[in-house]
Design a protein around this motif. Structure first.
Motif, PDB file in Angstrom:
ATOM      1  N   VAL A 180       6.679  60.901   1.592  1.00 35.94           N
ATOM      2  CA  VAL A 180       6.822  61.969   2.581  1.00 35.94           C
ATOM      3  C   VAL A 180       5.507  62.865   2.377  1.00 35.94           C
ATOM      4  O   VAL A 180       5.461  63.057   0.888  1.00 35.94           O
ATOM      5  CB  VAL A 180       8.047  62.394   2.255  1.00 35.94           C
ATOM      6  CG1 VAL A 180       8.210  63.664   3.303  1.00 35.94           C
ATOM      7  CG2 VAL A 180       9.181  61.501   2.683  1.00 35.94           C
ATOM      8  N   LEU A 181       5.181  63.471   3.160  1.00 39.72           N
ATOM      9  CA  LEU A 181       4.007  64.513   2.996  1.00 39.72           C
ATOM     10  C   LEU A 181       4.807  65.777   3.307  1.00 39.72           C
ATOM     11  O   LEU A 181       5.050  66.177   4.410  1.00 39.72           O
ATOM     12  CB  LEU A 181       2.966  64.157   4.117  1.00 39.72           C
ATOM     13  CG  LEU A 181       2.138  62.989   3.795  1.00 39.72           C
ATOM     14  CD1 LEU A 181       1.361  62.493   5.124  1.00 39.72           C
ATOM     15  CD2 LEU A 181       1.063  63.061   2.716  1.00 39.72           C
ATOM     16  N   PRO A 203       6.119  60.050   7.679  1.00 38.36           N
ATOM     17  CA  PRO A 203       6.909  61.278   7.596  1.00 38.36           C
ATOM     18  C   PRO A 203       6.300  62.663   6.916  1.00 38.36           C
ATOM     19  O   PRO A 203       5.713  62.549   6.067  1.00 38.36           O
ATOM     20  CB  PRO A 203       8.264  60.653   6.621  1.00 38.36           C
ATOM     21  CG  PRO A 203       8.430  59.291   6.921  1.00 38.36           C
ATOM     22  CD  PRO A 203       6.595  58.972   6.907  1.00 38.36           C
ATOM     23  N   VAL A 204       6.742  63.558   7.535  1.00 36.88           N
ATOM     24  CA  VAL A 204       6.244  64.942   7.043  1.00 36.88           C
ATOM     25  C   VAL A 204       7.525  65.755   6.734  1.00 36.88           C
ATOM     26  O   VAL A 204       8.491  65.876   7.402  1.00 36.88           O
ATOM     27  CB  VAL A 204       5.488  65.631   8.103  1.00 36.88           C
ATOM     28  CG1 VAL A 204       5.071  67.130   7.664  1.00 36.88           C
ATOM     29  CG2 VAL A 204       4.157  64.858   8.250  1.00 36.88           C
ATOM     30  N   LEU A 205       7.521  66.486   5.685  1.00 32.52           N
ATOM     31  CA  LEU A 205       8.515  67.447   5.411  1.00 32.52           C
ATOM     32  C   LEU A 205       7.918  68.962   5.601  1.00 32.52           C
ATOM     33  O   LEU A 205       7.131  69.286   4.712  1.00 32.52           O
ATOM     34  CB  LEU A 205       9.059  67.080   4.011  1.00 32.52           C
ATOM     35  CG  LEU A 205      10.249  67.808   3.676  1.00 32.52           C
ATOM     36  CD1 LEU A 205      10.920  67.364   2.308  1.00 32.52           C
ATOM     37  CD2 LEU A 205      10.172  69.557   3.290  1.00 32.52           C
ATOM     38  N   TYR A 230       6.341  61.831  15.498  1.00 29.70           N
ATOM     39  CA  TYR A 230       7.484  62.156  15.510  1.00 29.70           C
ATOM     40  C   TYR A 230       8.309  62.371  14.338  1.00 29.70           C
ATOM     41  O   TYR A 230       9.521  62.848  14.568  1.00 29.70           O
ATOM     42  CB  TYR A 230       8.147  61.701  16.598  1.00 29.70           C
ATOM     43  CG  TYR A 230       7.570  61.462  18.040  1.00 29.70           C
ATOM     44  CD1 TYR A 230       7.647  62.760  18.686  1.00 29.70           C
ATOM     45  CD2 TYR A 230       6.769  60.574  18.380  1.00 29.70           C
ATOM     46  CE1 TYR A 230       6.825  62.752  20.094  1.00 29.70           C
ATOM     47  CE2 TYR A 230       6.115  60.633  19.796  1.00 29.70           C
ATOM     48  CZ  TYR A 230       6.190  61.884  20.436  1.00 29.70           C
ATOM     49  OH  TYR A 230       5.496  62.125  21.611  1.00 29.70           O
ATOM     50  N   GLN A 231       7.701  62.087  13.190  1.00 28.95           N
ATOM     51  CA  GLN A 231       8.672  61.858  11.913  1.00 28.95           C
ATOM     52  C   GLN A 231       8.565  63.237  11.149  1.00 28.95           C
ATOM     53  O   GLN A 231       8.075  63.194  10.121  1.00 28.95           O
ATOM     54  CB  GLN A 231       8.231  60.832  11.118  1.00 28.95           C
ATOM     55  CG  GLN A 231       8.082  59.556  11.806  1.00 28.95           C
ATOM     56  CD  GLN A 231       7.600  58.290  11.053  1.00 28.95           C
ATOM     57  OE1 GLN A 231       8.315  57.953  10.220  1.00 28.95           O
ATOM     58  NE2 GLN A 231       6.628  57.687  11.511  1.00 28.95           N
ATOM     59  N   VAL A 232       9.328  64.124  11.746  1.00 34.27           N
ATOM     60  CA  VAL A 232       9.155  65.591  10.992  1.00 34.27           C
ATOM     61  C   VAL A 232      10.574  66.133  10.479  1.00 34.27           C
ATOM     62  O   VAL A 232      11.582  65.863  11.383  1.00 34.27           O
ATOM     63  CB  VAL A 232       8.498  66.585  11.851  1.00 34.27           C
ATOM     64  CG1 VAL A 232       8.434  67.914  11.226  1.00 34.27           C
ATOM     65  CG2 VAL A 232       7.251  66.431  12.265  1.00 34.27           C
ATOM     66  N   MET A 233      10.569  66.379   9.243  1.00 37.59           N
ATOM     67  CA  MET A 233      11.978  67.017   8.598  1.00 37.59           C
ATOM     68  C   MET A 233      11.495  68.524   8.519  1.00 37.59           C
ATOM     69  O   MET A 233      10.554  68.852   8.131  1.00 37.59           O
ATOM     70  CB  MET A 233      12.107  66.273   7.449  1.00 37.59           C
ATOM     71  CG  MET A 233      12.362  64.808   7.429  1.00 37.59           C
ATOM     72  SD  MET A 233      12.408  64.278   5.627  1.00 37.59           S
ATOM     73  CE  MET A 233      10.962  63.167   5.730  1.00 37.59           C
ATOM     74  N   LEU A 234      12.427  69.441   8.609  1.00 39.99           N
ATOM     75  CA  LEU A 234      12.402  70.931   8.450  1.00 39.99           C
ATOM     76  C   LEU A 234      13.333  71.066   7.436  1.00 39.99           C
ATOM     77  O   LEU A 234      14.172  70.545   7.052  1.00 39.99           O
ATOM     78  CB  LEU A 234      12.907  71.477   9.632  1.00 39.99           C
ATOM     79  CG  LEU A 234      12.209  71.304  11.267  1.00 39.99           C
ATOM     80  CD1 LEU A 234      13.127  72.025  12.146  1.00 39.99           C
ATOM     81  CD2 LEU A 234      10.865  71.385  11.221  1.00 39.99           C
TER      82      LEU A 234
END
Lengths: 338, 338, 338, 338
Positions: A180-181, A203-205, A230-234
């Motif tokens: 995860v970046l 995935p991105v955080l 679309y793999q983004v976590m806030l």
């Protein structure tokens, strides 16, 4: 504009809509759902006419999206997005916990941290190899050596690795070693970095900027999604206010507000959110109670000796105690903690 | 300066210390504890010499208090203060819930609200009779008629009454009808009002000012305690930040920070803290999870028709659902919800 | 609703409009102008119909006022209001300077301050007799003795007196001795005090609350005007932000924004606005350059020995130097400094 | 640690000190002054011993620098730094004005703007070619074409060019066409970009971040200076607060505070500072009155048609009127406007 396809629409019908959008010089974004496909349109300057689309085969509706964020919006995609981090689902029914030291410092330190947090229930390992620091004279991280140590700890424990990427130059290297970046608060509006992350499929955080509004956080995520990732976590990590007794003010309100506005997972970082070791647990409990999909917590085998953020890092026994509390709260609200 | 008496100190020894303090032109404040008595000293301009006291019979220690707040401090009194509101203990093991409408509007409304919130587990009834409003042209409350309706609802349900007092002129009237005197955010630094409340012997609920620091909130409480009224509850109700999607930003950090600094009970007001009806429950859960001693929540039999704050008031069924969640969280962290 | 009368409207025609308004259960507020009279209406819950008034004799127009503030608005009264403080016009072409110590401390101190600031060009003397303080243990002012010393200094120098009133109880006493009643930042939303001031016919200097918006400041002034006291001056004195190097953040933007929205005079308090003695002059110059109608500045004969706010008080020579600079700026922008 | 050389110290003595510093694994930074040379030391983790240096030939003193910023500090270099922008001195006795459109839009637009602002007295031309925007769907600038148009306008008018650089990838291109590299508020803590700018030898205009403290702004400048690029100008452009009537809150206090803490020039950007066209002039006047070394102002030949920031851009006649006012204020405070 959002095109909502009928549940029974065929792939050809979906493609015909995409083709029509492209023929107008715009970009279609297929957003697959459990029931049906929706197609977001970006690139248009002004409003589009729904009529062009509603008459096409397989189209259920064409909706004007009023808010400036589109692809991240729940209006566009009603169901929660579940981000698959090497088999670990973030944003699903279970609350996921990411834990580890602020900075990777040595092989012994990261291994001890990884094994410790895994034993208590964490599923992802956090650790910084590139550290943005307010002063040019402070410790800036072990860089590539730190990344290698994180990868080694992953091999040893099975935990997935979350680590910060601070610029486009080192992005390929960080992407190679991590799962995860993480985009730090200071880089939330570093648009060149966001665009580069949008071009990856990893995935991105994305952490909320120090004084970013909820809307700006969503717009920053939109930069990444608009490029196709679309793999983004806030992540809510505290905002800047006038209060000086705490490092930041964790905006607990942001958790339910974000969950209502977007389909992306929402995490809480209690360590930066309050910045005081003895109170991290209280804020972590509050985050889960408010509905967060996960936590990211600073844990160090020996907080007193940490090269950075020791004042807000939990020891392994403190983390173990916190996980017990968090599990109880998760059970109470129907969100088991993994 | 704080004088800590030995556990076995006699009442005469305590009185001798009080007398010595008075003879210096200062004021002693006896703070009874489970194990021992402590005596706070106020009125001194500069530092006092501990030597004067440590040699007296029954004295264990004399401690210089470094922080500007004294009587509210946990350094002065280590155990939690439990405020007795007509038999209902606030600040004890149980989490207490206060609920009711923003404004008292009619006999039917307040009765329906009181019976409803009582059925779901609230122990105190909130309701405004004197309403400070930003505009001179807005509804300012039913005034004395509102107070009478609150008293009537108390008689009908057994709930204790919490209501706002907005000035010294109406304080005697409000004190007559109510069980807890609420000081609103705008009046947190209305020192004339705080002093008048300090002269009473009645529980006070002191709300944090809109941009008050945690330290300023404690200093405002100190005004009340320094006059001899020790029955003060603090309330986090959201602070002003740059975020505009929510009415205020509930400072969840304030809960553990206050609990560590003071022995006074700490409540959370999720209704003003977020200002959005559909998200009140999430913030209420977070407050309990973070360690609050109670909640104060706006509930209206018909929020759509409320004369004030309808946009942030829960309906009775919503309140019932929230209480179930909050009870689960209380159980998980060892704080039963009354 | 605002009724604009024709320039040639007779007093009888004005009275007929007032009468019609009263007959509807509402309150008319005549606002005399150089060219014509306008009549503001307050007391209505919802919108009024203009038709009722436009057909009456002498009426030029009936305008729906969209903003929540009415009587303070420039839409209601286009020309600047000039407040007459015992012959000294505040809000007219000249920039007026009010100066003096934070607290009145002694006869010698206040006399030396008054004579000094008068020699440099101040026309009003500021000085606190009732001091609201964050801590109950700090110096709270000389109270009535302080008021008497201010009146004595007025007699000796001809300067008009500005002093703070902190509650309704002491309002009659403060009003007796002073020429301008100052409402401090902490009391900006003390509505009982504002209403009491509205019932007087004496100039009021209303300071912006520590985290009040510009709109809330105008609404607080509206409370005073709505009771019939139109002699209100507004004062920007710094707002609370995250910046800690300065006591407050003087909001220089507020000066032109307020001047555009309201006809009331706008003052700047650089002493509280920055809170650092060596930088007060720079902020005072900025205030005049931005268009303020006056300044209120803390000046002490011996800042090092001041009982309060010495760190932000100018010495008399520093004040003299500042006045020279401010005069130059006033000349440059066509606003002579008195 | 800062080594202050004697006025008569020889170049060899200076070099001997530099050599000693390098031999300790640290980096010397010679800071030439009018009277004498000072040498800053960076790279040390803890405190250094002054004794090592005070006994060396030519050394006047060795001072421990307490603040976290060193090279930017006035303690290290007492005299103002004057940045030479192609012959135009910024930070000297004269106030310099930079003006031009938010975005470069076309040849006609930028030429008309450049000729107009030059005629009114601006010496530098601002204009954006790479525009960081909150939304990925907004106009992002003409990019290289915009840079070419700026260079063309420079050739046509003699104005020097200030333009924003938003990432390290495009830095070489932007540096080729421009005279001053502007770092926008969102990038103030983009450390990779700051480091790359530190490696150039070209003037940098560093804007304060949206919620950056004064100290953080200085630390960001320190990043650039610590790499050897001393040509840095700071810019106050408004901070984020709770006030919503203005786009940002221009922190006028920052001007005198920065001027006291650092030797670097301090500019004010009234356009972003208030964000309301009709009030830009008032804020610009305040900036000069407070002691700013320059202004950077958005001016557009036709603000109504601007592709970005039209609501806060002055027309050419408005800019001409502003320059007349600003010149008067400059004269009044002894700072002529170029």
């Amino acid at each position: 504009m959002l095109i909502v396809m009928k549940p029974q629409a065929t792939p050809d019908e979906v493609e015909a809509v995409n083709e029509r959008i492209r023929s107008m010089g715009l970009t279609p974004h297929s957003i697959p759902g459990a029931q049906r496909v929706a197609i977001g349109i970006t690139g248009n300057k002004g409003a589009l006419e729904p009529d062009v689309f509603v008459s096409m085969a397989g189209v259920a509706d064409a909706i004007r999206v009023s808010q400036p964020f589109k692809l991240v919006s729940r209006e566009v995609k009603e169901e929660d997005s579940i981000i698959d981090v090497g088999g670990i689902p973030v944003g699903g029914p279970e609350v996921m916990v990411m834990a580890g030291p602020c900075s990777v410092e040595s092989k012994e330190q990261i291994l001890e941290a990884a094994q410790g947090v895994r034993a208590s229930g964490a599923r992802l390992l956090r650790g910084g190899a590139f550290k943005p620091r307010t002063s040019p004279y402070e410790f800036q991280g072990l860089k590539e050596e730190g990344l290698k140590l994180l990868a080694m700890a992953r091999d040893a424990t099975g935990l997935k690795v979350v680590t910060e990427v601070k610029d486009t130059e080192t992005l390929p290297m960080v992407a190679e070693y991590s799962d995860v970046l993480q985009v730090g608060a200071r880089n939330m509006q570093n648009y060149s970095l966001l665009e580069a992350l949008g071009n990856l499929r990893k995935p991105v955080l994305l952490k909320r900027g120090l004084s970013a509004t909820i809307k700006e956080l969503l717009m920053a995520a939109e930069y990444i999604l608009s490029r196709g990732n679309y793999q983004v976590m806030l992540c809510e990590r505290g905002i800047r206010t006038y209060e000086t007794m705490t490092r930041n003010t964790l905006d607990i309100n942001a958790v339910p507000v974000l969950k209502a506005l977007t389909h992306l997972p929402v995490l809480v970082d209690p360590s930066h959110g309050i910045g005081l070791r003895k109170h991290v647990a209280a804020v972590a409990r509050a985050g889960v109670a408010a509905g967060a999909d996960g936590l990211i917590i600073e844990v160090h085998p020996c907080p007193e000796k940490a090269l950075s953020d020791g004042h807000q890092s939990l020891s392994l026994p403190e983390f173990e105690a916190l996980m017990r509390q968090v599990r109880g709260i998760g059970t109470a609200i129907g969100r088991p903690v993994a």
